[in-house]
Scaffold this motif. Structure first.
Motif, PDB file in Angstrom:
ATOM      1  N   ARG A  19       0.824  -1.212   0.000  1.00 34.77           N
ATOM      2  CA  ARG A  19       0.000   0.000   0.000  1.00 34.77           C
ATOM      3  C   ARG A  19       0.855   1.258   0.000  1.00 34.77           C
ATOM      4  O   ARG A  19       1.963   1.283   0.532  1.00 34.77           O
ATOM      5  CB  ARG A  19      -0.944   0.015   1.188  1.00 34.77           C
ATOM      6  N   ASP A  20       0.329   2.285  -0.627  1.00 38.77           N
ATOM      7  CA  ASP A  20       0.969   3.594  -0.647  1.00 38.77           C
ATOM      8  C   ASP A  20       0.430   4.372   0.548  1.00 38.77           C
ATOM      9  O   ASP A  20      -0.676   4.902   0.513  1.00 38.77           O
ATOM     10  CB  ASP A  20       0.647   4.309  -1.957  1.00 38.77           C
ATOM     11  N   ALA A  21       1.177   4.414   1.642  1.00 31.88           N
ATOM     12  CA  ALA A  21       0.720   5.019   2.894  1.00 31.88           C
ATOM     13  C   ALA A  21       0.376   6.499   2.745  1.00 31.88           C
ATOM     14  O   ALA A  21      -0.461   7.010   3.485  1.00 31.88           O
ATOM     15  CB  ALA A  21       1.768   4.837   3.980  1.00 31.88           C
ATOM     16  N   SER A  22       0.970   7.174   1.798  1.00 32.37           N
ATOM     17  CA  SER A  22       0.692   8.602   1.615  1.00 32.37           C
ATOM     18  C   SER A  22      -0.615   8.847   0.873  1.00 32.37           C
ATOM     19  O   SER A  22      -1.064   9.988   0.791  1.00 32.37           O
ATOM     20  CB  SER A  22       1.848   9.281   0.874  1.00 32.37           C
ATOM     21  N   ARG A  32      -8.865   2.645   2.212  1.00 34.74           N
ATOM     22  CA  ARG A  32      -8.393   2.165   0.918  1.00 34.74           C
ATOM     23  C   ARG A  32      -7.115   2.894   0.531  1.00 34.74           C
ATOM     24  O   ARG A  32      -6.849   3.983   1.006  1.00 34.74           O
ATOM     25  CB  ARG A  32      -9.445   2.401  -0.157  1.00 34.74           C
ATOM     26  N   ALA A  33      -6.367   2.273  -0.357  1.00 34.73           N
ATOM     27  CA  ALA A  33      -5.142   2.877  -0.884  1.00 34.73           C
ATOM     28  C   ALA A  33      -4.754   2.129  -2.146  1.00 34.73           C
ATOM     29  O   ALA A  33      -5.091   0.963  -2.312  1.00 34.73           O
ATOM     30  CB  ALA A  33      -4.012   2.788   0.131  1.00 34.73           C
ATOM     31  N   PRO A  41      -6.018  -1.147  -6.638  1.00 31.84           N
ATOM     32  CA  PRO A  41      -6.708  -0.717  -5.418  1.00 31.84           C
ATOM     33  C   PRO A  41      -6.645  -1.770  -4.313  1.00 31.84           C
ATOM     34  O   PRO A  41      -6.837  -2.954  -4.560  1.00 31.84           O
ATOM     35  CB  PRO A  41      -8.146  -0.489  -5.880  1.00 31.84           C
ATOM     36  N   LEU A  42      -6.376  -1.305  -3.088  1.00 31.62           N
ATOM     37  CA  LEU A  42      -6.290  -2.170  -1.920  1.00 31.62           C
ATOM     38  C   LEU A  42      -7.308  -1.713  -0.879  1.00 31.62           C
ATOM     39  O   LEU A  42      -7.737  -0.562  -0.882  1.00 31.62           O
ATOM     40  CB  LEU A  42      -4.889  -2.109  -1.317  1.00 31.62           C
ATOM     41  N   ILE A  43      -7.662  -2.622   0.030  1.00 26.03           N
ATOM     42  CA  ILE A  43      -8.609  -2.326   1.099  1.00 26.03           C
ATOM     43  C   ILE A  43      -8.064  -2.909   2.395  1.00 26.03           C
ATOM     44  O   ILE A  43      -7.475  -3.986   2.397  1.00 26.03           O
ATOM     45  CB  ILE A  43     -10.014  -2.884   0.754  1.00 26.03           C
ATOM     46  N   LYS A  44      -8.253  -2.172   3.494  1.00 27.67           N
ATOM     47  CA  LYS A  44      -7.774  -2.635   4.797  1.00 27.67           C
ATOM     48  C   LYS A  44      -8.816  -3.582   5.385  1.00 27.67           C
ATOM     49  O   LYS A  44      -9.995  -3.245   5.460  1.00 27.67           O
ATOM     50  CB  LYS A  44      -7.559  -1.452   5.731  1.00 27.67           C
ATOM     51  N   ASP A  49      -3.484  -5.182   8.134  1.00 29.09           N
ATOM     52  CA  ASP A  49      -3.539  -6.143   7.030  1.00 29.09           C
ATOM     53  C   ASP A  49      -4.354  -5.566   5.876  1.00 29.09           C
ATOM     54  O   ASP A  49      -5.486  -5.131   6.070  1.00 29.09           O
ATOM     55  CB  ASP A  49      -4.173  -7.453   7.513  1.00 29.09           C
ATOM     56  N   TRP A  50      -3.777  -5.568   4.704  1.00 28.99           N
ATOM     57  CA  TRP A  50      -4.417  -5.056   3.495  1.00 28.99           C
ATOM     58  C   TRP A  50      -4.479  -6.167   2.459  1.00 28.99           C
ATOM     59  O   TRP A  50      -3.639  -7.046   2.437  1.00 28.99           O
ATOM     60  CB  TRP A  50      -3.609  -3.889   2.930  1.00 28.99           C
TER      61      TRP A  50
END
Length: 73
Positions: A19-22, A32-33, A41-44, A49-50
């Protein structure tokens, strides 16, 4: 540029997305990130954990976001 994207996608397939924390955002139900390497696209799903976003798992039948936000610690 296409070779770079293919290499990043392969890297994500082997090492998992990162994930792109920024660029984390809150849709009102979940955090999401995008992936830092490939932009997927990712989801927590749990604390820290993503996973990759999957519309069939992450949306209700009526199209509303499914709540999967972890409880606060």
């Amino acid at each position: 540029m296409a070779d770079w994207n293919a290499a990043m996608n392969l890297l994500c397939m082997i090492l998992k997305h990162q994930r792109d924390a920024s660029r984390v955002w809150d849709d009102g139900h979940n955090y999401r990130a995008p992936c830092r390497r490939c932009g997927f696209p990712l989801i927590k799903v749990t604390f820290g954990d993503w996973r990759a976003f999957d519309a069939t798992r992450d949306y209700e039948a009526d199209g509303a976001p499914r709540k999967s936000r972890p409880l606060s610690r």
